[in-house]
Design an enzyme around this catalytic site. Structure first.
Site, PDB file in Angstrom:
ATOM      1  N   LYS A   1       0.834  -1.173   0.002  1.00  0.00           N
ATOM      2  CA  LYS A   1       0.151  -0.160   0.192  1.00  0.00           C
ATOM      3  C   LYS A   1       0.913   1.185  -0.023  1.00  0.00           C
ATOM      4  CE  LYS A   1      -2.191  -0.260   3.728  1.00  0.00           C
ATOM      5  NZ  LYS A   1      -2.029  -1.258   4.494  1.00  0.00           N
TER       6      LYS A   1
ATOM      7  N   ARG B   1      -9.796   2.741   8.764  1.00  0.00           N
ATOM      8  CA  ARG B   1      -9.609   1.359   9.047  1.00  0.00           C
ATOM      9  C   ARG B   1     -10.659   0.539   9.643  1.00  0.00           C
ATOM     10  NH1 ARG B   1      -3.859   1.925   9.344  1.00  0.00           N
ATOM     11  NH2 ARG B   1      -2.679   0.286  10.218  1.00  0.00           N
TER      12      ARG B   1
ATOM     13  N   ARG C   1      10.669  -6.284   5.678  1.00  0.00           N
ATOM     14  CA  ARG C   1      10.438  -5.015   5.435  1.00  0.00           C
ATOM     15  C   ARG C   1      11.265  -4.188   6.417  1.00  0.00           C
ATOM     16  NH1 ARG C   1       4.501  -2.019   5.629  1.00  0.00           N
ATOM     17  NH2 ARG C   1       4.426  -2.670   8.097  1.00  0.00           N
TER      18      ARG C   1
ATOM     19  N   ARG D   1      10.743  -1.670  11.762  1.00  0.00           N
ATOM     20  CA  ARG D   1       9.979  -1.115  12.452  1.00  0.00           C
ATOM     21  C   ARG D   1       9.415  -1.624  13.804  1.00  0.00           C
ATOM     22  NH1 ARG D   1       4.567   0.623   8.721  1.00  0.00           N
ATOM     23  NH2 ARG D   1       3.637  -0.345  10.604  1.00  0.00           N
TER      24      ARG D   1
ATOM     25  N   ARG E   1      -2.110  -6.828  13.872  1.00  0.00           N
ATOM     26  CA  ARG E   1      -2.654  -6.156  13.172  1.00  0.00           C
ATOM     27  C   ARG E   1      -3.261  -6.743  11.738  1.00  0.00           C
ATOM     28  NH1 ARG E   1       3.000  -4.343  12.201  1.00  0.00           N
ATOM     29  NH2 ARG E   1       2.210  -2.937  10.227  1.00  0.00           N
TER      30      ARG E   1
END
Ligand code: AMP
Length: 226
Positions: A22, A96, A133, A165, A176
């Site tokens: 995204k 969301r 990531r 992260r 999540r």
């Protein structure tokens, strides 16, 4: 304000599981349509770094992979959409859940957003991508180990430090994804019922996915405002 009155600026939302690409695609669409990418995750990460009130309120929720309370998020987005560069936008990470979708609709009455893209990527693939990531602490650029870079710690764009992260731990990731399925996925039907949904296959190289997205958006809305 209608999108015609604001000069045909696109008002887009991009939905998709964490790790679906995204952020990267929202950035590319924003560039293509000359509108800002508005990422609530980036806004909160910056607020945490700066130690603002919104940052203090958000930090605990973010570290646990939980959603920041709607009231806080809606206020932050409302302020951002009031800024003069936000006649058009690509919203990434908002809404969301249904409360946020309704709040957004209220902010943009009567038309609401022009189009909502659902970037579709299988769960097994997003889990694999999230494990690799990395993100730049300064400008928020995402990197993917083994695909866009080796394990280099410096951002190509701004020279900032590239790290894992804080909320990309295994526990926070599964939380999540669980929240995505429970809270965010119902938005697909909500926007479909309003004839605003464009599902797009998110599997493939970033360039292939961007081309698919542009075809889907321009196919639905026409190719103005480029
Ligand atoms: P993201 O970068 O979009 O994955 O967002 C990182 C974190 O920021 C999320 O896990 C949430 O804790 C928080 N966050 C971002 N956007 C929202 C939102 N629209 N509603 C609630 N929490 C959010």
């Amino acid at each position: 304000m209608s999108s015609t009155e604001v000069g045909g600026r696109r008002r887009l939302v991009i939905l998709g599981k964490q790790g679906a690409g995204k952020g990267t695609q929202a950035e590319r669409l924003a560039h293509h349509y000359h509108v800002p990418r508005i990422s609530t995750g980036d806004i909160f990460r910056a607020a945490v770094k700066e130690g603002t009130e919104a940052g203090r309120q958000a930090k605990g929720f973010m570290d646990a992979g939980d959603l920041v309370p709607d009231k806080v998020v809606v206020a932050v987005v409302g302020e951002r959409l009031d800024e003069p560069d936000a006649e058009g936008f690509v919203l990434d990470g908002f809404p969301r859940n249904l409360v946020q979708a309704e709040a957004l609709h209220g902010m943009l009455e009567p038309e609401g957003v022009d189009l909502v893209i659902e970037l579709q990527v299988p769960k097994a693939m997003v889990l694999h991508r999230l494990a690799g990531r990395r993100v730049c602490v300064d400008c928020g650029t995402n990197y993917s180990l083994g695909r866009s870079r080796d394990d280099d710690e410096t951002c190509d764009r701004c020279g900032g430090k590239v790290i894992l992260r804080e909320d990309d731990t295994e526990t926070a990731i599964s939380r999540r994804l669980e929240l995505y399925e429970k809270e965010t996925e119902p938005l697909v039907a909500w926007y479909m019922a309003r004839d605003k949904l464009a599902p797009v296959d998110g599997v493939g190289s970033p360039d292939e996915v961007t081309a698919r997205l542009l075809r889907a958006i321009d196919g639905r809305l026409g190719s103005r405002a480029q």
